[in-house]
Design a protein around this motif. Structure first.
Motif, PDB file in Angstrom:
ATOM      1  N   GLU A   1       3.135 -30.152  23.509  1.00 44.30           N
ATOM      2  CA  GLU A   1       2.697 -28.851  24.029  1.00 44.30           C
ATOM      3  C   GLU A   1       1.465 -28.352  23.284  1.00 44.30           C
ATOM      4  O   GLU A   1       0.539 -27.789  23.887  1.00 44.30           O
ATOM      5  CB  GLU A   1       3.838 -27.843  23.901  1.00 44.30           C
ATOM      6  CG  GLU A   1       5.057 -28.164  24.756  1.00 44.30           C
ATOM      7  CD  GLU A   1       6.164 -27.141  24.568  1.00 44.30           C
ATOM      8  OE1 GLU A   1       5.948 -26.181  23.796  1.00 44.30           O
ATOM      9  OE2 GLU A   1       7.241 -27.302  25.174  1.00 44.30           O
ATOM     10  N   VAL A   2       1.449 -28.562  21.966  1.00 42.45           N
ATOM     11  CA  VAL A   2       0.281 -28.143  21.190  1.00 42.45           C
ATOM     12  C   VAL A   2      -0.939 -28.946  21.607  1.00 42.45           C
ATOM     13  O   VAL A   2      -2.030 -28.405  21.802  1.00 42.45           O
ATOM     14  CB  VAL A   2       0.564 -28.313  19.682  1.00 42.45           C
ATOM     15  CG1 VAL A   2      -0.677 -27.968  18.863  1.00 42.45           C
ATOM     16  CG2 VAL A   2       1.731 -27.439  19.258  1.00 42.45           C
TER      17      VAL A   2
ATOM     18  N   LEU B   1       4.177 -28.200  10.768  1.00 40.99           N
ATOM     19  CA  LEU B   1       3.208 -27.128  10.537  1.00 40.99           C
ATOM     20  C   LEU B   1       2.375 -26.882  11.794  1.00 40.99           C
ATOM     21  O   LEU B   1       2.036 -25.732  12.101  1.00 40.99           O
ATOM     22  CB  LEU B   1       2.324 -27.500   9.355  1.00 40.99           C
ATOM     23  CG  LEU B   1       1.554 -26.358   8.705  1.00 40.99           C
ATOM     24  CD1 LEU B   1       2.508 -25.321   8.154  1.00 40.99           C
ATOM     25  CD2 LEU B   1       0.671 -26.884   7.577  1.00 40.99           C
ATOM     26  N   CYS B   2       2.017 -27.941  12.510  1.00 46.42           N
ATOM     27  CA  CYS B   2       1.269 -27.762  13.759  1.00 46.42           C
ATOM     28  C   CYS B   2       2.070 -26.947  14.765  1.00 46.42           C
ATOM     29  O   CYS B   2       1.520 -26.076  15.453  1.00 46.42           O
ATOM     30  CB  CYS B   2       0.923 -29.128  14.357  1.00 46.42           C
ATOM     31  SG  CYS B   2      -0.359 -30.028  13.461  1.00 46.42           S
TER      32      CYS B   2
ATOM     33  N   THR C   1      -4.649 -24.534  17.678  1.00 49.35           N
ATOM     34  CA  THR C   1      -5.248 -24.721  19.003  1.00 49.35           C
ATOM     35  C   THR C   1      -6.637 -24.124  19.131  1.00 49.35           C
ATOM     36  O   THR C   1      -7.304 -24.355  20.144  1.00 49.35           O
ATOM     37  CB  THR C   1      -4.335 -24.095  20.067  1.00 49.35           C
ATOM     38  OG1 THR C   1      -4.106 -22.720  19.739  1.00 49.35           O
ATOM     39  CG2 THR C   1      -3.017 -24.838  20.145  1.00 49.35           C
ATOM     40  N   THR C   2      -7.116 -23.380  18.158  1.00 48.96           N
ATOM     41  CA  THR C   2      -8.445 -22.779  18.266  1.00 48.96           C
ATOM     42  C   THR C   2      -9.525 -23.849  18.109  1.00 48.96           C
ATOM     43  O   THR C   2      -9.314 -24.900  17.499  1.00 48.96           O
ATOM     44  CB  THR C   2      -8.624 -21.700  17.186  1.00 48.96           C
ATOM     45  OG1 THR C   2      -8.483 -22.310  15.896  1.00 48.96           O
ATOM     46  CG2 THR C   2      -7.584 -20.600  17.348  1.00 48.96           C
ATOM     47  N   SER C   3     -10.686 -23.571  18.659  1.00 50.21           N
ATOM     48  CA  SER C   3     -11.793 -24.523  18.564  1.00 50.21           C
ATOM     49  C   SER C   3     -12.274 -24.682  17.131  1.00 50.21           C
ATOM     50  O   SER C   3     -12.795 -25.733  16.749  1.00 50.21           O
ATOM     51  CB  SER C   3     -12.953 -24.058  19.449  1.00 50.21           C
ATOM     52  OG  SER C   3     -13.380 -22.749  19.049  1.00 50.21           O
ATOM     53  N   LYS C   4     -12.088 -23.642  16.312  1.00 53.65           N
ATOM     54  CA  LYS C   4     -12.491 -23.721  14.909  1.00 53.65           C
ATOM     55  C   LYS C   4     -11.723 -24.813  14.173  1.00 53.65           C
ATOM     56  O   LYS C   4     -12.258 -25.463  13.273  1.00 53.65           O
ATOM     57  CB  LYS C   4     -12.256 -22.357  14.245  1.00 53.65           C
ATOM     58  CG  LYS C   4     -12.560 -22.332  12.766  1.00 53.65           C
ATOM     59  CD  LYS C   4     -12.225 -20.974  12.175  1.00 53.65           C
ATOM     60  CE  LYS C   4     -12.448 -20.971  10.672  1.00 53.65           C
ATOM     61  NZ  LYS C   4     -12.084 -19.663  10.063  1.00 53.65           N
ATOM     62  N   ALA C   5     -10.467 -25.015  14.567  1.00 49.96           N
ATOM     63  CA  ALA C   5      -9.637 -26.010  13.892  1.00 49.96           C
ATOM     64  C   ALA C   5     -10.062 -27.439  14.201  1.00 49.96           C
ATOM     65  O   ALA C   5      -9.647 -28.362  13.495  1.00 49.96           O
ATOM     66  CB  ALA C   5      -8.170 -25.819  14.273  1.00 49.96           C
ATOM     67  N   ARG C   6     -10.876 -27.634  15.263  1.00 51.60           N
ATOM     68  CA  ARG C   6     -11.274 -29.001  15.596  1.00 51.60           C
ATOM     69  C   ARG C   6     -12.162 -29.626  14.519  1.00 51.60           C
ATOM     70  O   ARG C   6     -12.283 -30.845  14.434  1.00 51.60           O
ATOM     71  CB  ARG C   6     -12.019 -29.031  16.943  1.00 51.60           C
ATOM     72  CG  ARG C   6     -11.257 -28.564  18.160  1.00 51.60           C
ATOM     73  CD  ARG C   6     -10.151 -29.511  18.576  1.00 51.60           C
ATOM     74  NE  ARG C   6      -9.043 -29.539  17.655  1.00 51.60           N
ATOM     75  CZ  ARG C   6      -8.137 -28.545  17.524  1.00 51.60           C
ATOM     76  NH1 ARG C   6      -8.222 -27.470  18.251  1.00 51.60           N
ATOM     77  NH2 ARG C   6      -7.150 -28.655  16.665  1.00 51.60           N
TER      78      ARG C   6
END
Length: 1033
Positions: free
Chosen positions: A420-421, A377-378, A386-391
């Motif tokens: 790579e992700v 899924l990643c 990869t967005t900062s929101k996902a952190r």
């Protein structure tokens, strides 16, 4: 594994399946061919499942526990709806056109009641149910186009409301079949095969939504606007149109716009994320879709849900886009609550899906340790991950941990994509980046198949001194000991498969706090990787047979955890490499044992060992010890606390692993001898659990443990209190010994039982769960144990007794053992309940059973088919007829149940709710024939003094007996006297009815005639009412 394609950036959500509901259907017996789930509804608290047999199962969503079963004799359940503002109400529709509103009365702990019943749609197939959002009204639509409304009477509406019968109202009759109903803020939305209608039920006004007609099943729903700037705005309407189109209309029915989804659906379907298989995304599957949306539902956060029999579609109407569409096979119906979807398939199978953003889905997959799904899924949703929101949901270290869980041999491509992700996540100046570069410049590491990290320092670096250590080299020896903690096992020790077992290797250090590394006392990590070790399982180990010094000694232990966990689906074909071999562990412990015997063993044993040659001493012969040798509860020599803790772990592990089992037929004897010799070293709680789980058939082990605990507590003040003979004071003193521990309580309970017998055992329930039924079973007689078990179960709240009793069944075989125990103690004589040929005696079910409450719970415990059949045979053989009838009802053995009831001669056993009532004409005929067959036997049997009373069957009428006459009267009350007499004639039974029965038949005929008149008047009033309503339209 091929490369995983990346989905377009406009996709950010997925449908995921985390729970499997198959065990739930299996427990409800809804996975068989003849009984299946037909409809469903969901609310915050309930999952309601209608069945083909007319049952309505209410499943509590918290824990998926069945709470209630509502039965309907009027056909199978076709629709069910939960009240949105009061979960104590639920509506159900049957295949015969009946609509029932149930009040569950859970708050008052009452029985569920039918508070409203409607036969308005008799003869028509009901196609839609909908609740009023503010009152207890239910709107019903059928295949003929009729829409009716029934109101539920309830005490919640005020005093006297429960006794008011509200008339059934016909709201309107539309031009064709009703496809879907919706209600919001006083307005009813009706979607038929040709168009949509909007009804103001308070003002009796009707509108058409749009001017163009359609032909087919198309849904419609209200769309609340309760987010952001739209709060307070009236709801919108969405109505499905042909060609993948949806109308957006105002609350007054005026069409505002048309959403075209045909071209937007020309995109590949997103995969369903499920533990059942790997996700597959086909980027080449692109073609426009012209879909008819049969139903529309409001889902989650401003989304619109629809489906066909092969796919689920979710739209975002505020921007006219497709959130996602996913292929799901054999869909029949869907119920939604917030962002959860409960799907009913054509086969009766259920699935539970959740609409989640990609990052939230990855987070939940990581929590469930579904590594391959999370990694796939990643890679598939890189733009979201990869967005900062996902952190906030997926920190960088969790993704790194995910990468470490993937196998470098089978998932190399997936690891490359995941790298790579991860590279896109890290800013160049982040702390994590500098940390990773530091590790890369000085050290490398690999991950063993057991899950342990092996850090290898490069030559010339600061950590080049100890390349063989498993743990990071910056830690000192004492810190290394703190890294690992011993966790006591809570489950049974399984010698075949070691699930989460901690292995201990003991090595000695003769100088405390030495300045040199004790490398010779640790296993070389490179040795574990050698092929010859993996093949033979016999690594070379440094000998540890040197005697201990009498000065202060320190035992340095390396705790190595081996956990054999099932791999996920994609890697189950690989056999994991075992880090350590249990055989090797036993050999090390056996090498350590002679040291223990020389230093802390009995004096006669040490003299014997001194006379023996070291060359011939290969292993101790514990089984040669006498079982009657004294128990040693105190160490013969002073032992430092830290050394004593290490010795306790080793001695307990030696006992748990049964290292003396290689001596033929002497396992129990060897364990007994070791326990008596070294009880002062053993962990008493773990040894207690070991005795209960592994040595149930060897009482000498348990008796040795009991003797040791009695000896250990002999000098306590509690013993003096118990010897005085006051039971209540002794129990009060025991309760004050908080915090409790089983090894401390058990010897005192033994003393109480020896002094007071059954009276003491009955009071042991107050010490649960510290003292378990297994503990009491080892010390008490069977009859006394039953008294304890009955008191323990009855001490629980009534609603929790069944689940509590089930939690005590470890293992499951105890159910049958306890059932036979309860049937043989304080029970009626067999000659009172059974005839010489093993058949029921007349009215023998009226005997009282000493443990009847416990028996009723035992037979109601969930069990498989074979266990239920065995329990039924046991109840029959002991004459426990109430339990036998219940199990026959559970097993659908209706002929055996009817035959038993006829022999018992009690017509009340045929009445609901606990009775076995006939459900078809054939069953009524069979029951009448059986009653005639057994009536002569019952009349000839002279039964007196049943349960302390005298039962007489010489009454002029049949009052209470099972006879053709009494059964005909029962049938007449259900279907009418004429039909009942016709069934009696079909059975070929000629009866001369008593005057009482003839009078009942006459009264039933008068009542039936009055009911027909009332029904005719009601029909005329309904037609007039429908005509007046149609004039308003």
């Amino acid at each position: 594994m091929p490369l995983i394609p990346v989905v377009p950036e406009n996709h950010s959500h997925v449908l995921a399946e985390f729970d499997c509901l198959d065990p739930l259907l299996s427990a409800l017996r809804l996975d068989s061919g003849r009984l299946k789930c037909t409809c469903l509804a969901v609310s915050r608290k309930w999952l309601a499942l209608g069945t083909s047999a007319g049952g309505l199962h209410l499943i509590q969503r918290d824990g998926w526990k069945q709470r209630l079963i509502l039965t309907h004799k009027e056909g199978s359940i076709t629709h069910v709806a939960c009240c949105p503002h009061d979960e104590d109400f639920i509506a159900a529709a049957t295949s015969q056109g009946l609509v029932v509103v149930w009040e569950l009365q859970l708050e008052r702990r009452g029985r569920p009641e039918r508070v409203s019943v409607s036969w308005e749609h008799r003869g028509q197939a009901i196609t839609a149910l909908c609740w009023d959002t503010g009152t207890f009204r239910v709107f019903v639509g059928d295949s003929g186009g009729k829409v009716s409304c029934l109101r539920a009477g309830s005490s919640k509406l005020g005093k006297g409301s429960a006794f008011v019968i509200f008339p059934i109202q016909t709201v309107t009759t539309v031009d064709s079949k009703v496809v879907q109903l919706g209600y919001q803020d006083g307005r009813l939305l009706v979607s038929s095969l040709s168009r949509c209608y909007l009804c103001d039920t308070d003002r009796s006004k009707f509108w058409r939504v749009g001017n163009k007609e359609r032909d087919g099943e198309y849904g419609a729903c209200f769309f609340p606007q309760n987010k952001g700037l739209l709060v307070g705005q009236p709801p919108l309407l969405f109505c499905a149109r042909p060609g993948s189109r949806i109308w957006e209309a105002s609350f007054n029915g005026e069409v505002l716009s048309t959403h075209q989804f045909k071209q937007l659906l020309a995109c590949p379907p997103l995969p369903l994320i499920t533990y059942r298989n790997e996700p597959h995304y086909n980027v080449e599957q692109k073609s426009s879709q012209s879909v008819a949306f049969p139903k529309l539902l409001y889902l989650g956060d401003q989304n619109l849900l629809t489906w066909t029999d092969s796919a689920i579609y979710i739209f975002t109407p505020h921007n006219g886009q497709v959130l996602l569409w996913t292929e799901v096979k054999d869909l029949f119906d869907i119920a939604v609550y917030r962002n959860e979807l409960f799907c009913l398939h054509g086969s009766g199978h259920l699935s539970h899906l959740s609409l989640l953003s990609a990052e939230r889905c990855v987070e939940r997959l990581l929590r469930r340790e579904l590594w391959l799904l999370a990694a796939a899924l990643c890679c598939m949703f890189q733009h979201t991950i990869t967005t900062s929101k996902a952190r906030k949901s997926i920190p960088i270290d969790r993704l790194e941990h995910l990468r470490s869980q993937l196998s470098s041999t089978t998932h190399l491509d997936l690891i490359g994509q995941l790298d790579e992700v991860i590279a896109k996540l890290e800013p160049l100046d982040s702390a994590s980046s500098s940390r990773r570069s530091s590790i890369s410049s000085h050290e490398s590491f690999n991950v063993l198949d057991c899950g342990i990290y092996r850090v290898i320092s490069r030559r010339g670096s600061q950590s080049d001194d100890d390349t063989s250590s498993i743990i990071t080299q910056s830690l000192s020896e004492e810190e290394r000991l703190k890294e690992f903690g011993f966790v006591q096992e809570e489950d049974q020790v399984d010698h075949a498969v070691f699930n989460s077992v901690f292995f201990f290797f003991s090595v000695s250090s003769f100088v405390k706090k030495t300045t040199e590394k004790i490398n010779t006392l640790q296993m070389n990590s490179e040795l574990w990787q050698r092929p010859e070790f993996r093949e033979s399982g016999q690594p070379e180990m440094p000998a540890t047979t040197a005697p201990f010094s009498e000065e202060k000694q320190n035992c340095s232990m390396v705790f190595i955890r081996y956990k054999y966990s099932p791999l996920n689906t994609s890697s189950q074909t690989q056999d994991p490499l075992l880090l350590l071999d249990p055989v090797c562990l036993e050999e090390v412990l056996l090498e350590w044992l002679p040291v223990l015997e020389r230093i802390l063993g009995p004096a006669e044993l040490k003299e014997k060992k001194d006379n023996q040659s070291d060359s011939t001493e290969k292993e101790p012969e514990l089984s040669n010890g006498s079982a009657a040798e004294p128990v040693r509860v105190v160490s013969p020599k002073p032992v430092p606390a830290d050394l004593l803790a290490d010795l306790t772990q080793l001695a307990t592990l030696y006992t748990e692993l049964s290292c003396f089992r290689n001596q033929p037929n002497e396992k129990a004897s060897g364990c007994t001898t070791f326990l008596r010799r070294y009880f002062f070293l053993l962990d008493q709680e773990r040894i207690r659990r070991m005795c209960l789980l592994c040595y149930q058939e060897q009482p000498q082990v348990q008796s040795s443990f009991t003797e040791a605990t009695l000896e250990l507590t002999q000098s306590t003040k509690m013993v003096e209190i118990i010897e005085r003979g006051d039971l209540l004071r002794s129990l009060r003193s025991l309760r004050e010994l908080q915090p409790w521990s089983a090894p401390l309580l058990l010897p005192h309970l033994h003393r109480l039982y020896e002094k007071h017998g059954e009276a003491a055992v009955r009071s042991f329930s107050q010490f649960h769960p510290t003292i378990t039924p297994a503990d009491v079973m080892t010390m008490a007689q069977q009859s006394h144990f039953l008294a304890y078990l009955d008191n323990l179960v009855q001490s629980q709240v009534e609603d929790h007794r069944l689940s509590f009793l089930q939690s005590l069944l470890e293992p499951e075989s105890l159910r049958q053992d306890w059932l036979e125990l309860a049937l043989t103690h304080d029970a009626p004589q067999h000659c009172d309940t059974l005839t010489p040929d093993g058949q029921p005696r007349w009215h023998s079910h009226c005997f009282s059973w000493g443990y009847g409450r416990l028996l009723s719970l035992l037979i109601r415990l969930p069990a498989d088919l074979s266990s239920k059949q065995k329990m039924a045979e046991t109840c029959h053989s002991h004459g426990y007829w109430m339990g036998y009838l219940y199990l026959c009802h559970e097993l659908q053995c209706r002929i055996e149940a009817f035959s038993t009831i006829c022999q018992l001669g009690d017509v009340t056993l045929l009445e609901e709710p606990d009775g076995v009532e006939p459900k078809s004409w054939d069953e009524w005929k069979l029951l009448i024939k059986l009653s005639q067959q057994y009536s002569s036997v019952v009349e000839s049997e002279q039964v007196t003094e049943v349960n302390g009373s005298s039962w007489s069957n010489g009454s002029a009428d049949c009052g209470g007996k099972v006879s053709p006459e009494s059964l005909t009267l029962m049938l007449a009350r259900t279907v009418g006297p004429d039909r009942a007499l016709a069934v009696l004639e079909e059975c070929g039974v000629q009866l001369d009815f008593s005057p009482h029965s003839k009078l009942v038949f006459d009264l039933l005929r008068v009542t039936e005639k009055r009911q027909r008149w009332v029904a005719m008047i009601q029909t005329m009033l309904e037609r007039c009412d429908r005509f007046l309503w149609s004039q308003h339209a």
